[in-house]
Structures are given as C-alpha cells and as structure tokens.
Design a protein around this motif. Structure first.
Motif, PDB file in Angstrom:
ATOM      1  N   LEU A  14       0.811  -1.218   0.000  1.00 29.24           N
ATOM      2  CA  LEU A  14       0.000   0.000   0.000  1.00 29.24           C
ATOM      3  C   LEU A  14       0.842   1.264   0.000  1.00 29.24           C
ATOM      4  O   LEU A  14       0.404   2.295  -0.514  1.00 29.24           O
ATOM      5  N   LEU A  18      -0.345   4.475  -1.948  1.00 34.04           N
ATOM      6  CA  LEU A  18      -0.846   5.645  -1.242  1.00 34.04           C
ATOM      7  C   LEU A  18      -0.070   6.894  -1.618  1.00 34.04           C
ATOM      8  O   LEU A  18      -0.540   8.013  -1.420  1.00 34.04           O
ATOM      9  N   THR A  46      -9.265   6.678  -3.827  1.00 35.37           N
ATOM     10  CA  THR A  46      -8.196   5.697  -4.000  1.00 35.37           C
ATOM     11  C   THR A  46      -7.978   4.872  -2.738  1.00 35.37           C
ATOM     12  O   THR A  46      -7.894   3.636  -2.793  1.00 35.37           O
ATOM     13  N   GLU A  47      -7.913   5.532  -1.591  1.00 33.92           N
ATOM     14  CA  GLU A  47      -7.671   4.809  -0.343  1.00 33.92           C
ATOM     15  C   GLU A  47      -8.852   3.921   0.014  1.00 33.92           C
ATOM     16  O   GLU A  47      -8.674   2.789   0.489  1.00 33.92           O
ATOM     17  N   GLY A  99      -1.658   8.257   5.534  1.00 36.62           N
ATOM     18  CA  GLY A  99      -3.009   8.761   5.320  1.00 36.62           C
ATOM     19  C   GLY A  99      -3.099  10.249   5.577  1.00 36.62           C
ATOM     20  O   GLY A  99      -3.721  10.994   4.808  1.00 36.62           O
ATOM     21  N   THR A 102      -1.082  12.290   2.770  1.00 36.66           N
ATOM     22  CA  THR A 102      -1.762  12.429   1.487  1.00 36.66           C
ATOM     23  C   THR A 102      -2.888  13.454   1.574  1.00 36.66           C
ATOM     24  O   THR A 102      -3.151  14.178   0.605  1.00 36.66           O
ATOM     25  N   LEU A 120      -6.383   5.993   9.600  1.00 40.52           N
ATOM     26  CA  LEU A 120      -6.508   5.038   8.504  1.00 40.52           C
ATOM     27  C   LEU A 120      -6.041   3.644   8.911  1.00 40.52           C
ATOM     28  O   LEU A 120      -6.714   2.648   8.660  1.00 40.52           O
TER      29      LEU A 120
END
Length: 303
Positions: A14, A18, A46-47, A99, A102, A120
């Motif tokens: 991930l 990410l 996306t996440e 998380g 971003t 997250l």
C-alpha cells in the motif's frame, strides 16, 4: 502464511500506492496550501478502493482456507514475545502517517488530516480483526486492537502535542537460521521471511534529538534509536519449540543504535522528499548495542 504477516505484506504494497498521488509530475508533488477538492477526492476514493479491495481479497483468498465460526475472541498476548503486537503498532502508525500526509498534499485542514488520515491504519486493521473474529483458526484479539491504538496514538498524539513527529516507529530485518527449521511458518525465501520470521524483525523508536533541543548544534537528521526484537522462536509460546528439536533459548532483545531522519535531509527536489518520506519507515543500518538476558553484544552493522 500467518494472517498477521499478511497485514505487513499489504502495508508494504500500500505504501507506494498511497503515494502515487505525490509522484505524477513535479508540479503535483507540492502540497496544496488550500483545499484542493480534486486531489482530496482522488485520495479518498483511492484509499477507500484499496482498503475495500484488500479486505475482499483477504476474505476470499485468505480466510476461505480456514473454517468459519461464530464471532469469538482470543487472548494471544503472550505469544511470540509480543512481536506480532509490535507489527500491528508499526503498521497502524505508518498507515496513519501516510493517510495524513496524502490529505495534507490535498490541502485538507490539520484537524481532518488527523481525524480521517491519521486513523486510517486503526480503521483498516480493526476491520481485519473483525474478519479474524469469524475465523475458527484465529479470533478477535483485544491485544491486537490495543497495539493498533498505540500505533495510531503515537502518530496523532505527537501531531497534537508538537505538530511534528519527534519519535518515529520504524522497522528493520535480518535473516536468521530459524526459518529453515520451520519454513512453513517462518518463511521460505527472503521475501516470506521478512514478513513471517519474527526472529529477524526489529522494531525501533527513532528519536530525533534536534526536535527536543532546537537551539543545539545537533544535525536535524540525526536520530537515536531504541529497538526491540526476540529470537529462538519456532512457535508462538514457550515449550512447544521442543517438539521441533530446537536447542535455542527464547529471549527478548533490546537495542541502542543511531538512525537517520530522512525527512530532515535538505533537498529542493519534491520527488526526493516523497521518496524520503516513504523510506523513512525503515531503520537505517548502523552499529548497535544489543542487551539480552545473557549478555551485551556489539554489532558493527545491524539491520
């Protein structure tokens, strides 16, 4: 493959995904100073998609191999010298960090970065834990939940207290002789061993000294690292190792070493800043002192 190790595999897969939103083109690498709804929506969608796909894949490809059961809990707090709990804390911390970062790239407010990005890892790992609860092979572990909360709390707490990460939770690995004694559980080959062999994993609290002594001449990138690991483990609990004819003593290990805060290295390249942010989850190999129940050992080059 152990379920907890699969989480680590997901985590490492991930990380670059990410961060895709940060490396499309040089102009897009810089964080937005105001809310950019296009970026925000891209990050959220996306996440959410990655998390959903990961959970579906776990349910269909991993848990299908084991019998289902009614929801139940287990107490596995004494297994593997809590190395699996360290892995949960590390994963929650790093996923929360990425998380939040971003969302920061998207210009989202600090409050929402922590509320929706910083949590997250905790949210994703809690969903995995619920799947565990319905698997006869595993079970919902409150110890895992506590470790997830600790990792999330380490990230969010520092942002609230200092508005920066003065203490980072990092990971390192070295191959051991134990995997060859039980490759079905500890891994067969380097990649599997990184994920499954708790004997070779070390988790670090990497402390940035300059952040605590801002008027000092200490380099901003220089860190002191406190590590925790364990070895001599072929099974989760003591005693069962005898059935595998292991003559090794199970023991916890504590380390003192140096580290580098890659995010504090000066560069005008937004691309390098993104790369440094990604790899700042890994402890840089340095000399280290190991303390265990038997002796103190100096390692010239420890990873």
């Amino acid at each position: 493959m152990k379920r907890s190790s699969f989480i680590y595999a997901l985590f490492f897969l991930l990380l670059p995904l990410l961060s895709l939103s940060q490396i499309e083109a040089p102009v897009l690498l810089k964080s937005s100073e105001v809310l950019n709804k296009t970026r925000r929506d891209f990050v959220v969608i996306t996440e959410a998609a990655l998390a959903s796909i990961s959970l579906i894949a776990l349910d269909q490809l991993w848990y299908q191999e084991y019998a289902r059961s009614k929801f139940h809990t287990i107490n596995d707090n004494q297994e593997w010298f809590q190395m699996d709990k360290m892995g949960h804390a590390f994963t929650a911390y790093q996923l929360g960090r990425f998380g939040a970062e971003t969302l920061n790239w998207s210009g989202v407010s600090k409050k929402n970065q922590l509320l929706y990005g910083g949590t997250l890892g905790f949210g994703f790992l809690t969903a995995v834990e619920v799947l565990d609860g319905f698997s006869k092979e595993w079970g919902f572990s409150w110890g895992d939940i506590a470790a997830n909360a600790a990792g999330t709390g380490l990230y969010i707490g520092q942002e609230l207290l200092w508005n920066e990460q003065r203490v980072a939770l990092k990971f390192s690995f070295h191959q051991t002789k134990y995997a060859s004694q039980r490759p079905d559980k500890l891994g067969n080959g380097l990649l599997e061993e990184v994920l499954k062999d708790y004997n070779g994993q070390t988790y670090w609290l990497s402390i940035n000294l300059h952040a605590f002594f801002k008027d000092s001449q200490i380099p901003k990138w220089f860190n002191i690292a406190l590590g925790y690991g364990a070895e001599g483990m072929l099974t989760g609990v003591s005693g069962l190792d005898d059935s595998f004819m292991s003559n090794q003593d199970r023991m916890a290990q504590y380390y003192l070493s140096f580290d580098v805060n890659l995010k504090k290295i000066k560069t005008n390249s937004a691309f390098l800043k993104s790369v440094f942010s990604i790899f700042n989850s890994i402890k840089i190999p340095f000399p280290a002192l190991e303390f265990n129940k038997e002796r103190c050992v100096f390692h010239l080059f420890y990873n």
